[in-house]
Design a protein around this motif. Sequence first.
Motif, PDB file in Angstrom:
ATOM      1  N   ARG A 554       0.822  -1.211   0.000  1.00  9.73           N
ATOM      2  CA  ARG A 554       0.000   0.000   0.000  1.00  9.73           C
ATOM      3  C   ARG A 554       0.855   1.260   0.000  1.00  9.73           C
ATOM      4  NH1 ARG A 554      -4.806   1.351   4.388  1.00  9.73           N
ATOM      5  NH2 ARG A 554      -5.546   3.268   3.342  1.00  9.73           N
ATOM      6  N   GLU A 555       1.980   1.244   0.732  1.00  7.58           N
ATOM      7  CA  GLU A 555       2.878   2.411   0.745  1.00  7.58           C
ATOM      8  C   GLU A 555       3.533   2.607  -0.624  1.00  7.58           C
ATOM      9  OE1 GLU A 555       5.601   1.769   3.859  1.00  7.58           O
ATOM     10  OE2 GLU A 555       4.132   2.062   5.497  1.00  7.58           O
ATOM     11  N   ALA A 556       3.872   1.487  -1.295  1.00  5.67           N
ATOM     12  CA  ALA A 556       4.496   1.593  -2.638  1.00  5.67           C
ATOM     13  C   ALA A 556       3.526   2.201  -3.637  1.00  5.67           C
ATOM     14  CB  ALA A 556       4.963   0.221  -3.122  1.00  5.67           C
ATOM     15  N   GLU A 557       2.252   1.774  -3.577  1.00  6.11           N
ATOM     16  CA  GLU A 557       1.261   2.354  -4.477  1.00  6.11           C
ATOM     17  C   GLU A 557       1.093   3.844  -4.233  1.00  6.11           C
ATOM     18  OE1 GLU A 557      -2.249   0.189  -3.887  1.00  6.11           O
ATOM     19  OE2 GLU A 557      -1.532  -1.658  -4.871  1.00  6.11           O
ATOM     20  N   GLN A 558       1.157   4.252  -2.971  1.00  8.05           N
ATOM     21  CA  GLN A 558       1.028   5.683  -2.693  1.00  8.05           C
ATOM     22  C   GLN A 558       2.226   6.465  -3.223  1.00  8.05           C
ATOM     23  OE1 GLN A 558       0.419   6.028   1.505  1.00  8.05           O
ATOM     24  NE2 GLN A 558      -1.718   5.221   1.461  1.00  8.05           N
ATOM     25  N   ASP A 559       3.452   5.895  -3.147  1.00  9.80           N
ATOM     26  CA  ASP A 559       4.636   6.589  -3.677  1.00  9.80           C
ATOM     27  C   ASP A 559       4.557   6.716  -5.189  1.00  9.80           C
ATOM     28  OD1 ASP A 559       5.489   6.754  -1.078  1.00  9.80           O
ATOM     29  OD2 ASP A 559       6.830   4.998  -1.212  1.00  9.80           O
TER      30      ASP A 559
END
Length: 569
Positions: A554-559
Motif C-alpha cells: 500500500r505504501e508503494a502504491e502511494q509513492d
Amino acid sequence: MKWVGCWRAKFLLALHLVAVSAQSELFEEDLTLRPLRDGKLAARFSFTTLLKGATPREPQTLSRDDEAQHYTLFPLALGQLLREHAVTELHLTLNAGKWNYDHWGYPDEPGVGTGAELWVWMGDTVPTSVDERWQGVRHSLAGLFCASLGHLDEQRTTSPALTFQPEGFLPNFTHPHQLRHATLPSEHVCTENLTPFLKLLPCKSLSGIAGLLNPHRLFDADWHGLGVHVRYREGAGVEVRLAFQAVFDPVRYSPDRRRDWSLHSVFDRTIERACPVARSGKVRVELPLDTSYTISPGPADVSDSTATYVVDSGKEALDVAMSWPDEHEFNYPATSQAPPLTDISVRRNLKGTSQAEARLTLELTNNLPVQVSAGYLETMPWHLQFYLHTLQARVDGVSRDDLVRIVSYTQPVPHSRPALLQAVLTLPPRATLQLVMDVSKPFLRYTEHQPDAQRGWDLPPAVVVSFAFGGANGSEALQDAGAEAEAETRGRRPRRMYTPVMLVDLATPDFSMPYNVIIMSCTLIALVFGSVFNLLTRRLVVVRVAGPEHEREREAEQDAAGGSAKKTR
C-alpha cells in the motif's frame, strides 16, 4: 357662603364628638430609668390607655351581634380582638436575652421569660368553648404582632392557676373563668414585632416618650422585651398597658469606658415634644445610693430617691443625663462580693450524657434570714417526661422531703398534652434547697423534628413565686429572727421569677442518609441507563486489520501515485 357655613358646622360637630369620646378614654405614658450596680441601665416604657366604664364581653352573648365600639385612643385592633373572643384578661410578652436577677434585681415588668409567653383569663360558655376561643386569640395575636404564636397549640397549653393569678377583677359571669397559658421559648422579638406595637399607640412614635423607641438601639441592648397587658378594673373600666423594657450598657457605648449616660447617648434621640392626647407624660430616674453623681437638667420633683421630669410641649427638647465626674473609668464590682438583689436565687440545669435519660436539678437559695414559702411551676412538653417518684429534696446534703408539697401534677400525653407540675416549697433561712428528679427523653417521629434537629429543643423556663415570708407562724418567726429580719421582709410581695431556657438533645436520626441514598441511586441509574442506551443506539461493526506485507504494498502504491502527479505538473 351657605355651603362654607355648612361645612364649618360639620367640622365643629366632628371635633366636639371626638372631644366627648376622648373624655371617656385616658392615655398616659411613662418612662422609668434605673442605673444598675454593674454599670448598666434598665429602661421601662409604659403606655396605659383606660376605657372608662367599659366591661368585658359576656361569653354568652357571642352568639349575638356585638354592640358598636367606637374608640379614639383605645387601640382598635386590640379592642376588636378582645370583644370577638370575650377575653377578660390578657398578657403577652416577647423577650430576647437572659434576665440576670442577682445583678439587676427584680424587673419592673415581671414577665421576663425568654421567648413568647401568653396567658389569658376567659369566661367559660356553652356555644363556644374556651379552647376554641383560645385558638382564635392565638392566631389573631400572631397576625397582629407578626409572631409565631400560632405554634402555641394544645401541645404547649396548660392551666397553672396557682402561679398566674388574675391581676385585675374577674366579673361574675354565668360560667366561671378559666386560664390558658402557653410559652414558646424559641421565639425572638425583632423589628417586625415592634412596628405593629407602635401602631397601637395614639401618637405612634411621632411624639411623646414613644419617640425614644429607636429600633437600632433597642435591639442592640443586652436584654429587651415588649409586653401587652389587658385587665378589667372594677369601677374604672378596661385598661390596656403596652410596655417595653430593655437593659443597656453605657460602658460599651463609651470610648472612655465610663457609665455616664443620657437619653441621646442611649436612644440616639431626645423627647422633642409631648404627645398631644396624653393626659400626662413623665420620665422617672431612680437615683443611686451613692452621692457622687450629677443629673441634669434639674428634676421637677424628687421623692423616695426618684427624680421626676414632666414632658411638656411648651418646653424645649428633654434630654436627661447622669454622670459620675469623679470616675475616670468604671470598675465592675466583684461577683463573689456582690450579694444577690432578690429574695431567692434560682438555678436549673439538665444533666446526663444519654439520649434516653437525664436528671433535672433545681437549686433555690433563700437569701433572707427567715423562712420563705414559694410556688414552683414546671411546664414541660411531652418530649421530656418526669419520673415523679424519683423526686428528692436536699438541704446541705441532708434529705428533706418534708419541704416539698405537690399541689398538682398532670401527666403528659404524647403528641397531645405537656406535663404540668405545681408544688409548694419551703425554703429554710440562708440555705439552699436542691431538687433532683429523673426524666426520660422519648423518640420522636422523623416528621416531628425541627429543621435544625441537630441543635436540640428549647425547654420553657420554670417559674418560682415567693408568696409567704416568716414561716407558718408569721409574726412569731419574725420576732425570733430579730429586727434585721423584720426590716428585710417588710413590704415584700409575691413576685414571679423565671429560670433561663434549657436546651435538650433528643435522639436524632441520620438525616444525611436520604441524601446518600439519592446519590447512590442516581449513580446506579446513570450507569445502567448509559450501558443500555449504548447497546440500543450504537451500531457494532467488525473491523479487519491487515498484515505487514499488505501495508508495504500500500505504501508503494502511494509513492507511485505521488511520482506520476509530479510529472504531470
